[in-house]
Design a protein around this motif. Sequence first.
Motif, mmCIF file in Angstrom:
data_model
loop_
_atom_site.group_PDB
_atom_site.id
_atom_site.type_symbol
_atom_site.label_atom_id
_atom_site.label_comp_id
_atom_site.label_asym_id
_atom_site.label_seq_id
_atom_site.Cartn_x
_atom_site.Cartn_y
_atom_site.Cartn_z
ATOM 1 N N PRO A 1 0.836 -1.204 0.000
ATOM 2 C CA PRO A 1 0.000 0.000 0.000
ATOM 3 C C PRO A 1 0.872 1.256 0.000
ATOM 4 C CG PRO A 1 -0.007 -1.015 2.172
ATOM 5 C CD PRO A 1 0.700 -1.971 1.253
ATOM 6 N N ILE A 2 0.412 2.292 -0.684
ATOM 7 C CA ILE A 2 1.157 3.549 -0.746
ATOM 8 C C ILE A 2 0.680 4.512 0.333
ATOM 9 C CG2 ILE A 2 1.639 5.575 -2.185
ATOM 10 C CD1 ILE A 2 1.440 3.702 -4.639
ATOM 11 N N LEU A 3 -0.606 4.600 0.516
ATOM 12 C CA LEU A 3 -1.179 5.435 1.575
ATOM 13 C C LEU A 3 -1.472 4.588 2.808
ATOM 14 C CD1 LEU A 3 -3.391 7.573 -0.707
ATOM 15 C CD2 LEU A 3 -2.140 8.589 1.194
ATOM 16 N N PRO A 4 -1.323 5.142 3.998
ATOM 17 C CA PRO A 4 -1.628 4.379 5.219
ATOM 18 C C PRO A 4 -3.107 4.031 5.287
ATOM 19 C CG PRO A 4 -0.427 6.426 5.713
ATOM 20 C CD PRO A 4 -0.858 6.511 4.288
ATOM 21 N N PHE B 1 -6.229 9.089 10.003
ATOM 22 C CA PHE B 1 -5.396 10.211 10.455
ATOM 23 C C PHE B 1 -4.046 10.191 9.756
ATOM 24 C CE2 PHE B 1 -2.086 11.943 13.243
ATOM 25 C CZ PHE B 1 -2.549 13.246 13.370
ATOM 26 N N ASP B 2 -3.431 9.019 9.685
ATOM 27 C CA ASP B 2 -2.130 8.910 9.021
ATOM 28 C C ASP B 2 -2.232 9.260 7.539
ATOM 29 O OD1 ASP B 2 -0.961 8.152 11.400
ATOM 30 O OD2 ASP B 2 -1.054 6.000 10.971
ATOM 31 N N ARG B 3 -3.364 8.902 6.912
ATOM 32 C CA ARG B 3 -3.575 9.262 5.505
ATOM 33 C C ARG B 3 -3.657 10.783 5.352
ATOM 34 N NH1 ARG B 3 -5.759 5.051 2.178
ATOM 35 N NH2 ARG B 3 -6.928 6.552 0.928
ATOM 36 N N ALA B 4 -4.362 11.416 6.284
ATOM 37 C CA ALA B 4 -4.492 12.877 6.241
ATOM 38 C C ALA B 4 -3.123 13.545 6.422
ATOM 39 C CB ALA B 4 -5.470 13.351 7.311
ATOM 40 N N VAL B 5 -2.303 12.999 7.321
ATOM 41 C CA VAL B 5 -0.956 13.538 7.542
ATOM 42 C C VAL B 5 -0.114 13.414 6.276
ATOM 43 C CG1 VAL B 5 1.223 13.158 8.780
ATOM 44 C CG2 VAL B 5 -0.945 13.185 10.036
ATOM 45 N N ALA B 6 -0.183 12.255 5.642
ATOM 46 C CA ALA B 6 0.595 12.027 4.417
ATOM 47 C C ALA B 6 0.173 12.981 3.317
ATOM 48 C CB ALA B 6 0.440 10.575 3.957
ATOM 49 N N ARG B 7 -1.131 13.181 3.150
ATOM 50 C CA ARG B 7 -1.618 14.105 2.123
ATOM 51 C C ARG B 7 -1.183 15.541 2.426
ATOM 52 N NH1 ARG B 7 -6.479 10.796 2.317
ATOM 53 N NH2 ARG B 7 -7.387 12.293 3.763
ATOM 54 N N GLY C 1 6.178 5.067 0.776
ATOM 55 C CA GLY C 1 4.788 5.480 0.903
ATOM 56 C C GLY C 1 4.530 6.791 0.178
ATOM 57 N N PHE C 2 3.419 7.418 0.507
ATOM 58 C CA PHE C 2 2.942 8.616 -0.201
ATOM 59 C C PHE C 2 3.929 9.780 -0.070
ATOM 60 C CE2 PHE C 2 -0.484 11.949 -0.832
ATOM 61 C CZ PHE C 2 -0.755 11.598 -2.143
ATOM 62 N N ILE C 3 4.427 10.020 1.148
ATOM 63 C CA ILE C 3 5.372 11.129 1.344
ATOM 64 C C ILE C 3 6.692 10.823 0.656
ATOM 65 C CG2 ILE C 3 6.524 12.628 3.016
ATOM 66 C CD1 ILE C 3 4.408 11.869 5.054
ATOM 67 N N ASP C 4 7.127 9.571 0.713
ATOM 68 C CA ASP C 4 8.369 9.178 0.037
ATOM 69 C C ASP C 4 8.303 9.503 -1.451
ATOM 70 O OD1 ASP C 4 9.942 7.466 2.158
ATOM 71 O OD2 ASP C 4 7.870 6.778 2.264
#
Length: 230
Positions: free
Chosen positions: A87-90, A94-100, A160-163
């Motif tokens: 998976p790329i996004l958590p 909450f973790d998904r919102a942080v990554a975005r 992941g998304f931030i990476d």
Amino acid sequence: MGLISDEYVRLLGAWPSPFVLRTRIALNLKRVPYEYLEEEDTLNSESVLNYNPVHKQIPILIHGNKPIRESLNIVMYVDETWLSGPPILPSDPFDRAVARFWDVYIDEHCFTSINGVAVAKDEEERKAAVAKLEMCMALLEETFQECSKGRGFFGGDNIGFIDIGFGSMLGPLKVLEKFSGVKFIHPEKTPGLFHWADRFYAHEAVKPVMPDIEKLVEFARLKFNTSIFK
């Protein structure tokens, strides 16, 4: 080409674009076969104008005959559409919102600061852009420590998304370091990012599609007609 299968994937892009790179890394992570179509003149490309008439920009992912636009939107689409690969996004909301949040921050502040250093009209403007970019790196160092939880990537054990969002900017950053003489990712000032960058470059989903730095250097010389690249 005949009839297009609903599962046929094409990507319209240009090799120097960090935003196109994001899409290629996401597709590689998910092991999605796709056809890459290099668009040399995106402003006058019939395909780009056809599939993205609003912004007239790349990347454009075409899944079957459905176009998906904007790099972060495409990465999320790839993650949600193909379950193969990590998976790329958590999964946690909450973790998904942080990554975005951090990927938007990277685009709105880090990328604009990279461009700001490149096109600065005088030394005062250049110093201000450098200071802003150094602040971005300091914040991303803190974010890496918080999000990685002692593991190798912002996303934990895998990219992941931030990476993907920040990793796509490593090429432009290295070009800027080469010409400005400033090390924005430093082994002492940003040790987490420094070692993370090596792991990111070496990842099997990244290495085959990361643009060559010397080619990016020549591209920057042509694109930015300023003293920093001469």
